[in-house]
Design an enzyme around this catalytic site. Structure first.
Site, PDB file in Angstrom:
ATOM      1  N   CYS A   1     -73.817 -31.758 -87.533  1.00 49.90           N
ATOM      2  CA  CYS A   1     -73.099 -30.970 -88.554  1.00 49.90           C
ATOM      3  C   CYS A   1     -72.869 -31.751 -89.851  1.00 49.90           C
ATOM      4  CB  CYS A   1     -71.767 -30.472 -88.010  1.00 49.90           C
ATOM      5  SG  CYS A   1     -71.977 -29.400 -86.590  1.00 49.90           S
TER       6      CYS A   1
ATOM      7  N   HIS B   1     -67.272 -28.239 -94.122  1.00 46.65           N
ATOM      8  CA  HIS B   1     -68.089 -27.758 -93.001  1.00 46.65           C
ATOM      9  C   HIS B   1     -67.280 -26.683 -92.278  1.00 46.65           C
ATOM     10  CE1 HIS B   1     -70.405 -27.415 -89.447  1.00 46.65           C
ATOM     11  NE2 HIS B   1     -69.579 -28.093 -88.682  1.00 46.65           N
TER      12      HIS B   1
ATOM     13  N   ASN C   1     -70.405 -21.326 -87.285  1.00 44.91           N
ATOM     14  CA  ASN C   1     -70.746 -22.735 -87.514  1.00 44.91           C
ATOM     15  C   ASN C   1     -72.271 -22.874 -87.559  1.00 44.91           C
ATOM     16  OD1 ASN C   1     -71.240 -25.474 -87.361  1.00 44.91           O
ATOM     17  ND2 ASN C   1     -69.747 -25.868 -85.749  1.00 44.91           N
TER      18      ASN C   1
HETATM   19  O1  UT7 Z   1     -69.207 -28.501 -85.847  1.00 41.09           O
HETATM   20  C1  UT7 Z   1     -69.141 -29.548 -84.978  1.00 41.09           C
HETATM   21  C2  UT7 Z   1     -67.756 -29.925 -84.641  1.00 41.09           C
HETATM   22  N1  UT7 Z   1     -67.163 -28.930 -83.786  1.00 41.09           N
HETATM   23  C3  UT7 Z   1     -65.889 -28.642 -83.911  1.00 41.09           C
HETATM   24  O2  UT7 Z   1     -65.256 -29.152 -84.798  1.00 41.09           O
HETATM   25  C4  UT7 Z   1     -65.267 -27.735 -82.886  1.00 41.09           C
HETATM   26  C5  UT7 Z   1     -63.934 -28.300 -82.433  1.00 41.09           C
HETATM   27  N2  UT7 Z   1     -63.261 -27.532 -81.391  1.00 41.09           N
HETATM   28  C6  UT7 Z   1     -62.764 -26.294 -81.589  1.00 41.09           C
HETATM   29  O3  UT7 Z   1     -62.955 -25.719 -82.641  1.00 41.09           O
HETATM   30  C7  UT7 Z   1     -61.929 -25.653 -80.496  1.00 41.09           C
HETATM   31  O4  UT7 Z   1     -61.591 -26.627 -79.525  1.00 41.09           O
HETATM   32  C8  UT7 Z   1     -62.623 -24.447 -79.797  1.00 41.09           C
HETATM   33  C9  UT7 Z   1     -62.691 -23.273 -80.763  1.00 41.09           C
HETATM   34  C10 UT7 Z   1     -64.005 -24.852 -79.345  1.00 41.09           C
HETATM   35  C11 UT7 Z   1     -61.795 -24.015 -78.588  1.00 41.09           C
HETATM   36  O5  UT7 Z   1     -60.461 -23.696 -78.973  1.00 41.09           O
HETATM   37  P1  UT7 Z   1     -59.229 -24.268 -78.134  1.00 41.09           P
HETATM   38  O6  UT7 Z   1     -58.013 -23.752 -78.742  1.00 41.09           O
HETATM   39  O7  UT7 Z   1     -59.403 -25.785 -78.086  1.00 41.09           O
HETATM   40  O8  UT7 Z   1     -59.453 -23.600 -76.728  1.00 41.09           O
HETATM   41  P2  UT7 Z   1     -59.709 -24.278 -75.299  1.00 41.09           P
HETATM   42  O9  UT7 Z   1     -61.086 -24.841 -75.219  1.00 41.09           O
HETATM   43  O10 UT7 Z   1     -58.574 -25.178 -74.917  1.00 41.09           O
HETATM   44  O11 UT7 Z   1     -59.630 -23.005 -74.370  1.00 41.09           O
HETATM   45  C12 UT7 Z   1     -58.395 -22.259 -74.226  1.00 41.09           C
HETATM   46  C13 UT7 Z   1     -58.642 -21.141 -73.251  1.00 41.09           C
HETATM   47  C14 UT7 Z   1     -59.268 -21.607 -71.936  1.00 41.09           C
HETATM   48  O12 UT7 Z   1     -58.690 -20.837 -70.909  1.00 41.09           O
HETATM   49  P3  UT7 Z   1     -57.491 -21.431 -70.003  1.00 41.09           P
HETATM   50  O13 UT7 Z   1     -58.041 -22.660 -69.367  1.00 41.09           O
HETATM   51  O14 UT7 Z   1     -56.380 -21.724 -70.963  1.00 41.09           O
HETATM   52  O15 UT7 Z   1     -57.221 -20.315 -69.070  1.00 41.09           O
HETATM   53  C15 UT7 Z   1     -60.717 -21.258 -72.087  1.00 41.09           C
HETATM   54  O16 UT7 Z   1     -61.340 -21.024 -70.841  1.00 41.09           O
HETATM   55  O17 UT7 Z   1     -59.565 -20.200 -73.814  1.00 41.09           O
HETATM   56  C16 UT7 Z   1     -60.639 -19.986 -72.889  1.00 41.09           C
HETATM   57  N3  UT7 Z   1     -61.843 -19.711 -73.660  1.00 41.09           N
HETATM   58  C17 UT7 Z   1     -62.190 -18.481 -74.083  1.00 41.09           C
HETATM   59  N4  UT7 Z   1     -61.610 -17.286 -73.905  1.00 41.09           N
HETATM   60  C18 UT7 Z   1     -62.204 -16.225 -74.465  1.00 41.09           C
HETATM   61  C19 UT7 Z   1     -62.782 -20.594 -74.127  1.00 41.09           C
HETATM   62  N5  UT7 Z   1     -63.722 -19.949 -74.825  1.00 41.09           N
HETATM   63  C20 UT7 Z   1     -63.380 -18.630 -74.818  1.00 41.09           C
HETATM   64  C21 UT7 Z   1     -63.951 -17.477 -75.360  1.00 41.09           C
HETATM   65  N6  UT7 Z   1     -63.331 -16.293 -75.172  1.00 41.09           N
HETATM   66  N7  UT7 Z   1     -65.085 -17.507 -76.092  1.00 41.09           N
END
Ligand code: UT7
Length: 325
Positions: free
Chosen positions: A114, A252, A282
């Site tokens: 990225c 980004h 992204n």
């Molecule tokens: O460009 C390169 C660099 N990349 C980045 O900068 C990305 C950095 N990371 C992020 O932007 C975030 O961590 C994400 C958007 C990827 C995820 O957001 P989060 O608030 O960190 O969510 P999480 O991974 O902790 O997931 C929270 C919950 C989980 O469920 P439980 O365990 O709380 O029951 C996941 O299973 O959300 C669930 N989940 C989803 N639910 C619905 C994960 N993906 C999805 C989804 N739809 N697509």
């Protein structure tokens, strides 16, 4: 030796096919509400079958050349930032060079995921100021859809395809003040100890074929917030500038919440941020030049504006560029 690298053109391209959050929710266990609240993404463009990274790059490059009023043969350097090259080799930049009908100059890819566009700007700036080249095309182009696991809801909802391009020219006449147009400074970093937080395994030396993107989202998020805050301060200090001097932050576009955090740390007004994540998702190395082109086309970015670009991605890699438009 040239004093400054100036921007003389910009262009972008997005594949025709748009996939909304609602459409994705029909095939994976997700919802428009979750994706919007956690990321700010509403839709993404996805390349058609047979449409490759070089095709996206070419469309963006032609638009950038048009905006600069140049022909391909005016270029003597092509750099493509991509993590989804057409092939193992030759470089996508070389394929693009052939597609543009160019027979001279040098062309190569940069793999910084990225951060690829910022890395590309940094390398091109050094080469132009050092006299290795005079007129450069720097492209960020990606078909991220090809390396996604479309059954993994934690990653497949986040990415999109697209390309953005700029034309840069060495300017011998520019003065060295931070009021003169061009790239004021670039700052690039990486930390390979964090490689396992975001990667796509596979390749000629290991398994042969490319695998799928894997991301430890929460950990990447934490590093993004910290590293981006640090690198924007580094860019401001290097130029004796203050956050209030910034006219446009062109970040980004990985997650709206990450961008909001940088904006808050800088104390910037929200209307000074070019935000395209809702429509593009992204697009990795393409996201900054895509956003730049949107804000130039709609008239927000004007000559003389101070622009801060920043990115972080797999590697981990991160960086920033301070630019006087
Ligand atoms: O460009 C390169 C660099 N990349 C980045 O900068 C990305 C950095 N990371 C992020 O932007 C975030 O961590 C994400 C958007 C990827 C995820 O957001 P989060 O608030 O960190 O969510 P999480 O991974 O902790 O997931 C929270 C919950 C989980 O469920 P439980 O365990 O709380 O029951 C996941 O299973 O959300 C669930 N989940 C989803 N639910 C619905 C994960 N993906 C999805 C989804 N739809 N697509």
């Amino acid at each position: 030796m040239s004093l400054r690298t100036r921007f003389i053109g910009c262009g972008s391209y997005l594949p025709e096919n748009i996939v909304t959050n609602q459409e994705l929710a029909k095939s994976v266990d997700t919802s428009d509400e979750w994706i919007t609240a956690r990321t700010g993404i509403k839709r993404r463009h996805i390349a058609a079958e047979g449409e490759y990274t070089s095709d996206l790059a070419r469309q963006a490059a032609v638009a950038a050349l048009d905006s600069a009023g140049l022909k391909p043969n005016d270029l003597d350097l092509i750099i493509v930032g991509t993590t989804t090259p057409d092939e193992v080799f030759p470089a996508t930049a070389v394929t693009l060079q052939g597609q543009l009908g160019l027979t001279g100059g040098a062309a190569f890819d940069i793999q910084a995921v990225c951060s690829g566009f910022i890395y590309g700007l940094s390398v091109a700036d050094s080469m132009l100021r050092g006299g290795t080249a005079k007129t450069a095309l720097v492209v960020g182009a990606e078909t991220m859809s090809r390396i996604l696991d479309w059954e993994d809801r934690s990653t497949c909802v986040l990415f999109g395809d697209g390309a953005g391009a700029v034309i840069l020219r060495a300017d011998n006449g520019a003065d060295e003040s931070n009021e003169a147009p061009g790239i004021l400074s670039t700052h690039i970093h990486s930390d390979g100890n964090l490689r396992d937080l975001l990667y796509c395994a596979g390749g000629p030396s290991t398994t042969g074929n490319a695998g799928v993107l894997k991301m430890m989202g929460k950990d990447v998020y934490k590093h993004a917030v910290t590293n981006l805050a640090n690198v924007v301060v580094e860019a401001l200090e290097a130029n004796q500038l203050n956050p209030e001097d910034i006219d446009w932050l062109v970040p980004h576009q990985a997650n709206r919440r990450i961008i909001d955090s940088t904006v808050k740390k800088l104390g910037l007004a929200e209307d000074k941020v070019v935000m395209t994540i809702a429509d593009h998702a992204n697009t990795s190395a393409a996201s900054i030049p895509l956003a730049l082109d949107v804000a130039i086309t709609d008239g927000r970015i004007k000559n003389g504006d101070l622009i801060l670009m920043e990115a972080m991605g797999g590697g981990l890699t991160w960086g920033a560029a301070m630019v006087r438009w």
